[in-house]
Enzyme design. Structure first.
Site, PDB file in Angstrom:
ATOM      1  N   LYS A  43       0.559  -0.785  -0.254  1.00 53.25           N
ATOM      2  CA  LYS A  43       0.117   0.192  -0.179  1.00 53.25           C
ATOM      3  C   LYS A  43       0.656   1.339  -0.147  1.00 53.25           C
ATOM      4  O   LYS A  43       1.904   1.485   0.063  1.00 53.25           O
ATOM      5  CB  LYS A  43      -0.926   0.327   0.713  1.00 53.25           C
ATOM      6  N   TYR A 269      14.650  31.328   4.491  1.00 55.31           N
ATOM      7  CA  TYR A 269      13.624  31.383   4.089  1.00 55.31           C
ATOM      8  C   TYR A 269      13.648  31.546   5.975  1.00 55.31           C
ATOM      9  O   TYR A 269      14.121  31.018   7.014  1.00 55.31           O
ATOM     10  CB  TYR A 269      12.318  30.675   3.919  1.00 55.31           C
TER      11      TYR A 269
END
Length: 381
Positions: A43, A269
């Site tokens: 999955k 940033y």
């Protein structure tokens, strides 16, 4: 061509399957019983490794079944040419039912509604549908409650268009050795199996063990085990094992720029990192859009020239910066974010621990724009 790639090491994947099978066979031999089969969990894009290609390897290795999260994942595997039985773990919706039949998937019945819907859909197609029934033994997520089966199970067992091929459950604390809940759930599952047999269940086939439970307790191996993380060469923390496992994925990039930063200047940033003297910084084109966790800013490391170098400043959407002061680094040099370089190694458990998360999350979040390269990938299909 992007510089950041994930390399899936097919020989490692094969070796992990064989190591798990060897453990199961050794345990079975010691106890005089048949070794359980492997339901291989693929999955979430095979935990970021690439579901279709990984499934081909696992199918060639002879696993008993594959398991995915939902019908869409199962359909994608079938359309990629996978022929092995596929178990769908997740809850079903109305729109999912056609895919179960058209793509030969084995559904999980985890509620009375799902049982009725599947029975009606199978009857309308004049077929008998094989399914697995999930028992909730204390996870309190999906499944028929272990203490309410006399109300919820009979209609499923009596539906002529359904065939229950197995019962299963899932452990909430298999990776927490200090928790007593693991033992409580085991007891609930034993009682649920006895109750199901008394209600007319014809099969005794059962499965319960994920990777952690597989390592911890042979009593919950039953007829199948469901390894996920172990297949990919990662041991669920905080557990350990002597199994010869190898991480099946490494993450690589390249330096695209090298620049000097003066004393006191900030990087990235928010100016969250400030140079404490003249520094040399390399820019790497891998960011949180690629699955490199934002929390690694000013905390994580990567490998350059066989050395651990710190990530400085925040991880941006498409790039990050690392401090390579004192190293002879040039654009084009390899950067390893997961894996080996020289004598150094960064594994996903370590990276996850650095930022207080789990290895499952980091692997599953590897971005779709990262190309997966598969080594030694050969199939006879």
């Amino acid at each position: 061509m992007r510089h950041t790639v994930a390399r899936v090491h097919v020989d490692a994947l094969r070796g992990n399957v064989r190591a798990i099978r060897g453990l199961l066979e050794e345990g079975a031999l010691a106890s005089g019983r048949r070794a359980p089969g492997i339901i291989a969990v693929v999955k979430a894009n095979a935990y970021g490794h690439g579901a279709a290609d990984v499934a081909r390897v696992l199918e060639a290795e002879g696993v008993a079944m594959l398991a995915c999260a939902d019908v869409d994942e199962g359909v994608a595997l079938r359309e990629a040419g996978i022929g092995a039985p596929i178990l769908v773990f997740g809850a079903l919706g109305i729109s999912d039912l056609d895919g179960i039949f058209s793509h030969r998937l084995t559904p999980t019945i985890s509620s009375p509604w799902a049982g009725r819907a599947l029975a009606e859909a199978a009857a309308a197609r004049d077929t008998v549908l094989g399914c697995h029934v999930k028992i909730d033994t204390g996870m309190n997520r999906l499944g028929l409650r272990h203490d309410n089966l006399r109300r919820t199970l009979p209609d499923i067992l009596q539906a002529p268009s359904l065939r229950v091929d197995a019962l299963y459950t899932h452990f909430a604390t298999a990776d927490e050795p200090e928790s007593e809940h693991f033992g409580v759930q085991q007891q609930h599952f034993w009682e649920a199996r006895e109750a199901a047999a008394a209600l007319g269940l014809r099969t005794t086939v059962a499965h319960a063990a994920n990777s952690a439970a597989l390592l911890r307790d042979e009593r919950v191996w039953f007829d199948f085990v469901r390894p996920g993380l172990l297949l990919y060469g990662v041991v669920p923390p905080p557990l350990s094992t002597t199994l010869a496992l190898e991480p099946a994925l490494s993450l690589h990039s390249r330096v695209v720029a090298v620049k000097g930063v003066r004393d006191g200047e900030a990087i990235g940033y928010g100016q969250s990192h400030r140079a404490d003297g003249p520094r040399t910084v390399a820019v790497v084109p891998a960011g949180y859009a690629d699955g490199v966790d934002w929390r690694l800013g000013n905390r994580g490391v990567v490998l350059v020239r066989g050395r651990r170098v710190p990530i400085v400043g925040r991880v941006s959407m498409d790039m990050l910066s690392v401090d390579v002061t004192g190293l002879d680094v040039s654009p084009g040099d390899e950067v390893v974010l997961l894996g080996r370089q020289g004598d150094e190694r960064l594994d996903v458990r370590e990276v996850a621990a650095t930022i207080g998360t789990i290895p499952w999350e980091l692997l599953c979040r590897l971005g779709a724009r990262i190309e997966r390269e598969y080594g030694n990938l050969k199939f006879d299909i």
